[in-house]
Design a protein around this motif. Structure first.
Motif, short mmCIF file in Angstrom:
data_model
loop_
_atom_site.label_atom_id
_atom_site.label_comp_id
_atom_site.label_asym_id
_atom_site.label_seq_id
_atom_site.Cartn_x
_atom_site.Cartn_y
_atom_site.Cartn_z
N ASP B 39 0.87 -1.18 0.00
CA ASP B 39 0.00 0.00 0.00
C ASP B 39 0.90 1.23 0.00
O ASP B 39 1.56 1.52 0.99
CB ASP B 39 -0.89 -0.05 1.26
CG ASP B 39 -1.75 1.19 1.38
OD1 ASP B 39 -1.70 2.05 0.47
OD2 ASP B 39 -2.46 1.32 2.39
N SER B 42 -1.75 5.05 0.61
CA SER B 42 -3.15 5.27 0.20
C SER B 42 -3.88 6.17 1.19
O SER B 42 -3.58 6.18 2.39
CB SER B 42 -3.89 3.94 0.13
OG SER B 42 -3.39 3.14 -0.90
N THR B 46 -7.03 0.64 1.48
CA THR B 46 -6.49 -0.39 0.59
C THR B 46 -5.83 -1.50 1.41
O THR B 46 -6.04 -2.70 1.15
CB THR B 46 -5.46 0.21 -0.39
OG1 THR B 46 -6.11 1.19 -1.18
CG2 THR B 46 -4.85 -0.84 -1.29
N ALA B 47 -5.06 -1.11 2.41
CA ALA B 47 -4.33 -2.09 3.23
C ALA B 47 -5.30 -3.04 3.93
O ALA B 47 -5.13 -4.27 3.90
CB ALA B 47 -3.45 -1.37 4.25
N ARG B 59 2.98 -1.47 4.27
CA ARG B 59 2.42 -0.15 4.06
C ARG B 59 3.49 0.93 4.04
O ARG B 59 4.25 1.07 5.00
CB ARG B 59 1.40 0.14 5.17
CG ARG B 59 0.58 1.35 4.92
CD ARG B 59 -0.77 1.32 5.59
NE ARG B 59 -1.57 2.39 5.03
CZ ARG B 59 -1.43 3.67 5.37
NH1 ARG B 59 -0.56 4.01 6.28
NH2 ARG B 59 -2.17 4.60 4.79
#
Lengths: 120, 228
Positions: B39, B42, B46-47, B59
């Motif tokens: 990710d 974002s 999303t994660a 992330r």
């Protein structure tokens, strides 16, 4: 007319730059030395913009002949290009360091480091 | 059992990432398949969506670019002990079922890299995008001295040896061209095979910002100048 616009433009830019620098100084984002550097630099630019003949006077007092504003602006352009180059290099280095730091953090804090493959 | 890792850089793909992950096969030719979503800073979840869909998630706390996300994914895949590493986009542009085609071509080899080329069929690809990709192929050739069918494809399969052998520094979209350069420099055996580019209303809506293309061309140009 064009000369007057250029003078006003320089003055307005100087006011904006000094104001921003002052705000950063008050917010402790900028040191006193840097703030004073920008104040004097911009004051110098405004003085040259308002009284261009001062350039010949200064050069004359150093024993030089009439260099003309064109020469001074040419040197200024070279200096600015050098500054842009230095900034380009420094920004690139900072970006590389940021990338490395964020990547290391992602790997250290990510699912693989925390849970490992066996828990999947 | 050997491991195949699918590396998916993703930014703001919450609406679609679970669908992409759900279509990734769990096993290909005795390789278990593990998905790694990176990710890349974002603003949405999303994660979380990727994690709920069963992927390993890493992330980036700031948006670094698809190139940096890909290299983070490579390192994660190596940590997982992957023997084969496949990269694909997180926006649904690549059909996850074609991962098997890429991987099997690599396994049947002998190749170090298999490139999924969208230009070999270019079904459904908008003409402007097709032309832009040809220009980028030419620029990649000028900078790195190697011409491939689709230099900007993000759908590739690598052996572990290829991933560990590449020196990748580009943080943005120019990583695709840099990979082509590394394939050439390291003398990797490679093959381009046709893959389908899936253009959905979602991918059309998301689009590819014009500025990305400009940045990519500028980045390649700077590299060309630096190389003299």
């Amino acid at each position: 007319m064009f000369v007057l616009v250029a003078k006003v433009f320089s003055f307005v830019l100087a006011v904006i730059a000094i104001s921003k620098s002052y705000v950063d100084f008050r917010a402790r984002l900028e040191s006193l030395q840097i703030f004073l550097f920008w104040v004097f630099t911009w004051l110098g630019i405004v003085v040259v913009a308002l009284f261009p003949s001062i350039v010949d006077y200064i050069l004359g007092s150093f024993g030089g002949g009439r260099a003309g504003l064109g020469t001074v602006f040419g040197m200024g352009l070279v200096f600015l290009y050098f500054l842009a180059y230095r900034l380009y290099i420094k920004i690139g280095r900072v970006e590389q360091k940021l990338t490395k730091t964020v990547q290391e953090l992602a790997l250290r804090e990510g699912d693989i480091a925390k849970k490992g493959i066996k828990n999947r | 059992m050997q491991t195949l890792a699918v590396v998916i850089p993703a930014r703001n793909e919450e609406p679609i990432i679970a669908a992409v992950l759900s279509n990734i096969p769990s096993e290909i030719r005795s390789h278990r398949v593990l998905s790694i979503v990176i990710d890349d800073g974002s603003d949405d979840d999303t994660a979380g969506a990727a994690r709920r869909a069963g992927a390993f998630v890493l992330r980036h706390i700031a948006n670094l670019g698809v190139g940096a996300a890909t290299t983070t994914g490579f390192r994660a895949a190596l940590q997982l002990g992957a023997d084969i590493i496949v990269t694909m986009d997180g926006d649904g542009q690549h059909d996850p079922r074609e991962i098997a085609t890429l991987a099997e071509t690599l396994i049947d080899g002998p190749f170090d890299v298999v490139i999924g080329s969208r230009l070999m069929t270019h079904d459904g690809m908008p003409p402007v995008r097709f032309a832009a990709n040809l220009v980028l192929n030419a620029l990649t050739f000028l900078v790195y001295g190697k011409i491939v069918s689709d230099s900007q494809s993000g759908f590739k399969a690598f052996t572990r040896r290829a991933v560990t052998g590449m020196e990748l520094n580009c943080a943005g979209y120019d990583i695709c061209s840099e990979m082509v350069g590394e394939i050439y420099r390291r003398k990797f055996r490679y093959k381009s095979i046709p893959v389908r580019a899936v253009y959905t209303p979602y991918s059309h809506a998301k689009g590819q910002p014009f500025l990305n293309g400009v940045n990519l061309i500028l980045g390649l140009f700077v590299r060309l100048v630096r190389r003299g």
